[in-house]
Design a protein around this motif. Sequence first.
Motif, PDB file in Angstrom:
ATOM      1  N   PRO A 196       0.803  -1.232   0.000  1.00  0.00           N
ATOM      2  CA  PRO A 196       0.000   0.000   0.000  1.00  0.00           C
ATOM      3  C   PRO A 196       0.837   1.284   0.000  1.00  0.00           C
ATOM      4  CG  PRO A 196      -0.910  -1.568   1.554  1.00  0.00           C
ATOM      5  CD  PRO A 196       0.397  -2.136   1.073  1.00  0.00           C
ATOM      6  N   LEU A 197       2.024   1.253   0.581  1.00  0.00           N
ATOM      7  CA  LEU A 197       2.887   2.434   0.608  1.00  0.00           C
ATOM      8  C   LEU A 197       3.875   2.449  -0.562  1.00  0.00           C
ATOM      9  CD1 LEU A 197       3.646   2.770   4.430  1.00  0.00           C
ATOM     10  CD2 LEU A 197       1.887   3.919   3.068  1.00  0.00           C
ATOM     11  N   ASP A 198       3.705   1.511  -1.501  1.00  0.00           N
ATOM     12  CA  ASP A 198       4.538   1.415  -2.708  1.00  0.00           C
ATOM     13  C   ASP A 198       6.014   1.168  -2.401  1.00  0.00           C
ATOM     14  OD1 ASP A 198       2.412   1.734  -4.499  1.00  0.00           O
ATOM     15  OD2 ASP A 198       2.557   3.930  -4.410  1.00  0.00           O
ATOM     16  N   MET A 199       6.289   0.450  -1.332  1.00  0.00           N
ATOM     17  CA  MET A 199       7.684   0.152  -0.991  1.00  0.00           C
ATOM     18  C   MET A 199       8.302  -0.810  -1.991  1.00  0.00           C
ATOM     19  SD  MET A 199       8.567   2.041   1.495  1.00  0.00           S
ATOM     20  CE  MET A 199       7.543   3.290   0.735  1.00  0.00           C
ATOM     21  N   ASP A 200       7.469  -1.519  -2.765  1.00  0.00           N
ATOM     22  CA  ASP A 200       7.990  -2.407  -3.804  1.00  0.00           C
ATOM     23  C   ASP A 200       8.658  -1.621  -4.937  1.00  0.00           C
ATOM     24  OD1 ASP A 200       5.328  -1.469  -4.299  1.00  0.00           O
ATOM     25  OD2 ASP A 200       5.091  -2.966  -5.888  1.00  0.00           O
ATOM     26  N   LYS A 201       8.458  -0.314  -4.977  1.00  0.00           N
ATOM     27  CA  LYS A 201       9.089   0.534  -5.995  1.00  0.00           C
ATOM     28  C   LYS A 201      10.421   1.113  -5.519  1.00  0.00           C
ATOM     29  CE  LYS A 201       4.745   1.870  -8.186  1.00  0.00           C
ATOM     30  NZ  LYS A 201       3.883   0.903  -7.577  1.00  0.00           N
ATOM     31  N   VAL A 202      10.750   0.906  -4.251  1.00  0.00           N
ATOM     32  CA  VAL A 202      11.975   1.456  -3.668  1.00  0.00           C
ATOM     33  C   VAL A 202      13.137   0.503  -3.926  1.00  0.00           C
ATOM     34  CG1 VAL A 202      13.091   2.104  -1.491  1.00  0.00           C
ATOM     35  CG2 VAL A 202      10.711   2.744  -1.919  1.00  0.00           C
ATOM     36  N   LYS A 203      14.264   1.039  -4.366  1.00  0.00           N
ATOM     37  CA  LYS A 203      15.476   0.232  -4.590  1.00  0.00           C
ATOM     38  C   LYS A 203      16.363   0.366  -3.358  1.00  0.00           C
ATOM     39  CE  LYS A 203      15.617   0.423  -9.610  1.00  0.00           C
ATOM     40  NZ  LYS A 203      14.342   0.905  -9.957  1.00  0.00           N
ATOM     41  N   ALA A 204      16.398  -0.695  -2.574  1.00  0.00           N
ATOM     42  CA  ALA A 204      17.191  -0.731  -1.348  1.00  0.00           C
ATOM     43  C   ALA A 204      18.207  -1.861  -1.455  1.00  0.00           C
ATOM     44  CB  ALA A 204      16.283  -0.949  -0.138  1.00  0.00           C
ATOM     45  N   ASP A 205      19.272  -1.781  -0.656  1.00  0.00           N
ATOM     46  CA  ASP A 205      20.266  -2.854  -0.653  1.00  0.00           C
ATOM     47  C   ASP A 205      19.696  -4.146  -0.072  1.00  0.00           C
ATOM     48  OD1 ASP A 205      22.419  -1.463  -1.859  1.00  0.00           O
ATOM     49  OD2 ASP A 205      22.757  -0.401   0.016  1.00  0.00           O
ATOM     50  N   PHE A 206      18.838  -4.020   0.928  1.00  0.00           N
ATOM     51  CA  PHE A 206      18.083  -5.175   1.392  1.00  0.00           C
ATOM     52  C   PHE A 206      16.750  -4.722   1.953  1.00  0.00           C
ATOM     53  CE2 PHE A 206      20.313  -4.452   5.503  1.00  0.00           C
ATOM     54  CZ  PHE A 206      19.262  -4.560   6.395  1.00  0.00           C
ATOM     55  N   VAL A 207      15.800  -5.662   1.967  1.00  0.00           N
ATOM     56  CA  VAL A 207      14.460  -5.407   2.487  1.00  0.00           C
ATOM     57  C   VAL A 207      14.224  -6.346   3.660  1.00  0.00           C
ATOM     58  CG1 VAL A 207      11.979  -5.469   1.974  1.00  0.00           C
ATOM     59  CG2 VAL A 207      13.614  -4.667   0.232  1.00  0.00           C
ATOM     60  N   TRP A 208      13.691  -5.782   4.740  1.00  0.00           N
ATOM     61  CA  TRP A 208      13.457  -6.497   5.997  1.00  0.00           C
ATOM     62  C   TRP A 208      11.993  -6.328   6.342  1.00  0.00           C
ATOM     63  CZ3 TRP A 208      16.725  -4.562  10.728  1.00  0.00           C
ATOM     64  CH2 TRP A 208      16.539  -5.404  11.823  1.00  0.00           C
ATOM     65  N   ILE A 209      11.262  -7.434   6.450  1.00  0.00           N
ATOM     66  CA  ILE A 209       9.818  -7.396   6.669  1.00  0.00           C
ATOM     67  C   ILE A 209       9.452  -8.147   7.949  1.00  0.00           C
ATOM     68  CG2 ILE A 209       7.551  -8.066   5.754  1.00  0.00           C
ATOM     69  CD1 ILE A 209       8.858  -5.990   3.993  1.00  0.00           C
ATOM     70  N   PRO A 210       8.741  -7.484   8.873  1.00  0.00           N
ATOM     71  CA  PRO A 210       8.210  -8.203  10.028  1.00  0.00           C
ATOM     72  C   PRO A 210       6.849  -8.821   9.684  1.00  0.00           C
ATOM     73  CG  PRO A 210       7.792  -5.865  10.295  1.00  0.00           C
ATOM     74  CD  PRO A 210       8.536  -6.042   8.990  1.00  0.00           C
ATOM     75  N   ARG A 211       6.682 -10.082   9.983  1.00  0.00           N
ATOM     76  CA  ARG A 211       5.394 -10.758   9.891  1.00  0.00           C
ATOM     77  C   ARG A 211       5.441 -11.899  10.893  1.00  0.00           C
ATOM     78  NH1 ARG A 211       2.119 -13.543   4.844  1.00  0.00           N
ATOM     79  NH2 ARG A 211       0.082 -13.302   5.836  1.00  0.00           N
ATOM     80  N   ASP A 260      14.753  -9.910   2.161  1.00  0.00           N
ATOM     81  CA  ASP A 260      16.010 -10.570   2.505  1.00  0.00           C
ATOM     82  C   ASP A 260      16.013 -11.063   3.943  1.00  0.00           C
ATOM     83  OD1 ASP A 260      17.594 -10.010   0.003  1.00  0.00           O
ATOM     84  OD2 ASP A 260      16.945  -7.988   0.551  1.00  0.00           O
ATOM     85  N   LEU A 261      15.285 -10.351   4.807  1.00  0.00           N
ATOM     86  CA  LEU A 261      15.156 -10.742   6.207  1.00  0.00           C
ATOM     87  C   LEU A 261      13.678 -10.789   6.578  1.00  0.00           C
ATOM     88  CD1 LEU A 261      17.834  -8.554   8.041  1.00  0.00           C
ATOM     89  CD2 LEU A 261      17.839 -11.040   7.813  1.00  0.00           C
ATOM     90  N   TRP A 262      13.296 -11.852   7.279  1.00  0.00           N
ATOM     91  CA  TRP A 262      11.936 -12.001   7.781  1.00  0.00           C
ATOM     92  C   TRP A 262      12.000 -11.973   9.304  1.00  0.00           C
ATOM     93  CZ3 TRP A 262       9.441 -17.448   8.127  1.00  0.00           C
ATOM     94  CH2 TRP A 262       8.207 -17.374   8.775  1.00  0.00           C
ATOM     95  N   GLN A 263      11.409 -10.947   9.888  1.00  0.00           N
ATOM     96  CA  GLN A 263      11.306 -10.863  11.349  1.00  0.00           C
ATOM     97  C   GLN A 263      10.055 -11.643  11.740  1.00  0.00           C
ATOM     98  OE1 GLN A 263      11.927  -6.955  13.014  1.00  0.00           O
ATOM     99  NE2 GLN A 263      10.332  -7.339  14.520  1.00  0.00           N
ATOM    100  N   TYR A 264      10.237 -12.858  12.276  1.00  0.00           N
ATOM    101  CA  TYR A 264       9.113 -13.759  12.463  1.00  0.00           C
ATOM    102  C   TYR A 264       8.536 -13.797  13.870  1.00  0.00           C
ATOM    103  CZ  TYR A 264      12.561 -17.082  14.273  1.00  0.00           C
ATOM    104  OH  TYR A 264      13.551 -17.682  14.998  1.00  0.00           O
TER     105      TYR A 264
END
Length: 159
Positions: free
Chosen positions: A91-106, A117-121
């Motif tokens: 929803p915030l269009d973070m999929d359009k951001v070019k970052a060195d790595f992406v870290w997602i909490p779920r 690249d990282l999953w905060q589980y």
Amino acid sequence: MGVTQQPTTREAQGTYREERAEQFIVFLHHECTKDKLLNELMSADKAALFLVADVEEQTTDMAPATQAFIDTLKAKGWKGDLYSGHDTYKPLDMDKVKADFVWIPRYGSNKPACPCDLWQYTETGRLVSSNVDLNKLTGSKLLSYFTGGSLMYSKPLNR
């Protein structure tokens, strides 16, 4: 930081580890203005291996602002990285951001539906006597990417 040797009590060891973690990561919240960001960068621990843009709520046109934030981090010599909530990533269009790595909490057993690249589980992992966030490598980067090569692993963990 002022910590020169590892303490011996279990409680003190937990505090030591938390202080040492600051050498690896510094969170800068996205709502910083560019001037605030530059001030924060000046005071950031020079031993930090990367800085992370923490984007979890709408405060502006998020994707372009986050990209500018990450580009500023990279121009100052850090990796430019993104931490975004699982439910806010698209929803915030973070999929359009070019970052060195992406870290997602779920939290829970379901992996993030978006690439990361990282999953905060969990936020209830145990370290000494405290709850801590636990993460798994989910992308192609080795653990050494996140630790500056200070740990001797040849394959990603928890895959």
